[in-house]
Design an enzyme around this catalytic site. Structure first.
Site, mmCIF file in Angstrom:
data_model
loop_
_atom_site.group_PDB
_atom_site.id
_atom_site.type_symbol
_atom_site.label_atom_id
_atom_site.label_comp_id
_atom_site.label_asym_id
_atom_site.label_seq_id
_atom_site.Cartn_x
_atom_site.Cartn_y
_atom_site.Cartn_z
ATOM 1 N N HIS A 131 45.179 -12.245 48.586
ATOM 2 C CA HIS A 131 46.009 -13.005 47.647
ATOM 3 C C HIS A 131 46.657 -14.223 48.312
ATOM 4 O O HIS A 131 47.838 -14.498 48.131
ATOM 5 C CB HIS A 131 47.066 -12.098 47.005
ATOM 6 N N GLN A 191 45.358 -1.062 45.443
ATOM 7 C CA GLN A 191 45.257 -0.581 46.819
ATOM 8 C C GLN A 191 46.638 -0.240 47.369
ATOM 9 O O GLN A 191 47.593 -0.987 47.195
ATOM 10 C CB GLN A 191 44.608 -1.674 47.676
ATOM 11 N N ARG A 212 33.704 -7.189 45.504
ATOM 12 C CA ARG A 212 35.060 -7.616 45.876
ATOM 13 C C ARG A 212 35.525 -6.864 47.136
ATOM 14 O O ARG A 212 36.068 -7.454 48.071
ATOM 15 C CB ARG A 212 36.009 -7.323 44.709
ATOM 16 N N GLN A 261 42.356 -14.573 40.964
ATOM 17 C CA GLN A 261 43.172 -13.475 41.495
ATOM 18 C C GLN A 261 43.055 -13.292 43.008
ATOM 19 O O GLN A 261 44.019 -12.955 43.679
ATOM 20 C CB GLN A 261 42.797 -12.165 40.786
ATOM 21 N N SER A 316 46.609 -5.981 41.034
ATOM 22 C CA SER A 316 45.489 -6.393 41.899
ATOM 23 C C SER A 316 44.201 -5.687 41.475
ATOM 24 O O SER A 316 43.683 -5.938 40.396
ATOM 25 C CB SER A 316 45.837 -6.127 43.365
ATOM 26 N N LEU A 317 43.663 -4.774 42.276
ATOM 27 C CA LEU A 317 42.456 -4.032 41.905
ATOM 28 C C LEU A 317 42.610 -3.372 40.530
ATOM 29 O O LEU A 317 41.653 -3.294 39.743
ATOM 30 C CB LEU A 317 42.170 -2.981 42.989
#
Length: 294
Positions: free
Chosen positions: A189, A11, A114, A238, A89-90
């Site tokens: 996070h 992102q 998610r 995560q 991340s993603l």
């Protein structure tokens, strides 16, 4: 043979108009149609929305997953094979898809849930910091409840995450060249995402994972593995854990990697890697024009 890592951005790398050129690829059309069935909305419509729906977490994450997965598939179909995979991340979901840990549909269903959970998170804030004293920052984070180092991207660029009060408190007490509040709905996070992470775990447990065909470096544990159970466990951690991108980057030469290809829109990851590992050969595949010939 040059040892190559593929990395996938998350992102923040999205761009209006991304993915539109992929329509000329027959395999892409199938993925776009499949995505519409799963999501209930059109990826390409969102990617060219003038209202910038693309910057909303609910839409950003599935759009990035679909576009990056299509590019990865074309590279694989044309005989390109990585020696190592990682995603920010993603982007870790695309890395796992490229490693054939799960199929396209299973991955998109995970990303959809998610994105929904993260989009509905509230009462949190994130800020990117550029140019700061790391020791001073870490000391203030340690002394301030409800704030963590969420993204350790490079020695000079990090993201902190927590309650708005805690984030602002840290920023008020440190010297920083530039601090940019991020346009996100929650404290991603960080432990503040625990409730969302618990809900997500139910979905994650229902999806079978296979051993990876290529080793993957995970955000929460930057050590390569192909083991399905370990990869699933890391993915579960995560949402509340820190993105340890600096460590992932420094692990690349340790693993003998000589070349890194960033697959997806923008050049954020190659920009970070260039500053930390200047000897690596860096390439970007963000559109059909960047793809190698068949």
């Amino acid at each position: 043979m040059t040892k190559t890592a593929w990395v996938f951005p998350g992102q923040g790398s999205q761009a209006i108009g991304m993915g539109l050129d992929l329509l000329e690829l027959p395999s892409a059309q199938r993925h776009f149609e499949q995505a519409q069935e799963i999501l209930g909305w059109d990826i390409l419509e969102i990617c060219q929305s003038q209202e910038d729906k693309l910057s909303r977490t609910l839409y950003t994450q599935p759009c990035l997953y679909v576009v990056e997965s299509i590019l990865a598939d074309v590279l694989l179909d044309r005989g390109n094979t990585p020696n190592l995979l990682a995603g920010h991340s993603l982007g870790e979901y695309v890395a796992l898809y490229a490693a054939r840990v799960f199929d396209f549909e299973a991955g998109l269903r995970l990303v959809k849930r998610r994105a929904e959970l993260m989009d509905s998170a509230s009462d949190g804030m994130m800020a990117a910091l550029i140019g700061f004293d790391r020791a001073q920052l870490e000391q203030q984070i340690q002394q301030t409840p409800n704030v963590v180092l969420a993204n350790d991207n490079s020695p000079a660029q990090v993201v902190i995450s927590g309650t708005p009060e805690a984030v602002k408190d840290v920023l008020a007490k440190i010297k920083v060249k530039r601090a940019v509040p991020l346009n996100v709905s929650g404290a991603f996070h960080s432990p503040l995402m625990a409730e969302a992470a618990n809900e997500f775990q139910e979905v994650l447990e229902s999806v079978p994972f296979a051993d990876a065909q290529v080793p993957v470096l995970s955000n929460v544990e930057p050590v390569p593995t192909v083991e399905a159970a370990a990869l699933k466990n890391r993915l579960q951690l995560q949402m509340t854990g820190s993105v340890r991108w600096q460590e992932i980057t420094m692990q690349l030469p340790v693993e003998g990697i000589e070349r890194v290809v960033e697959i997806g829109p923008g050049k954020v990851l190659t920009g970070l890697i260039k500053r930390m590992c200047p000897d690596l050969v860096l390439e970007n595949v963000g559109s059909v024009a960047d793809l190698p010939a068949e």
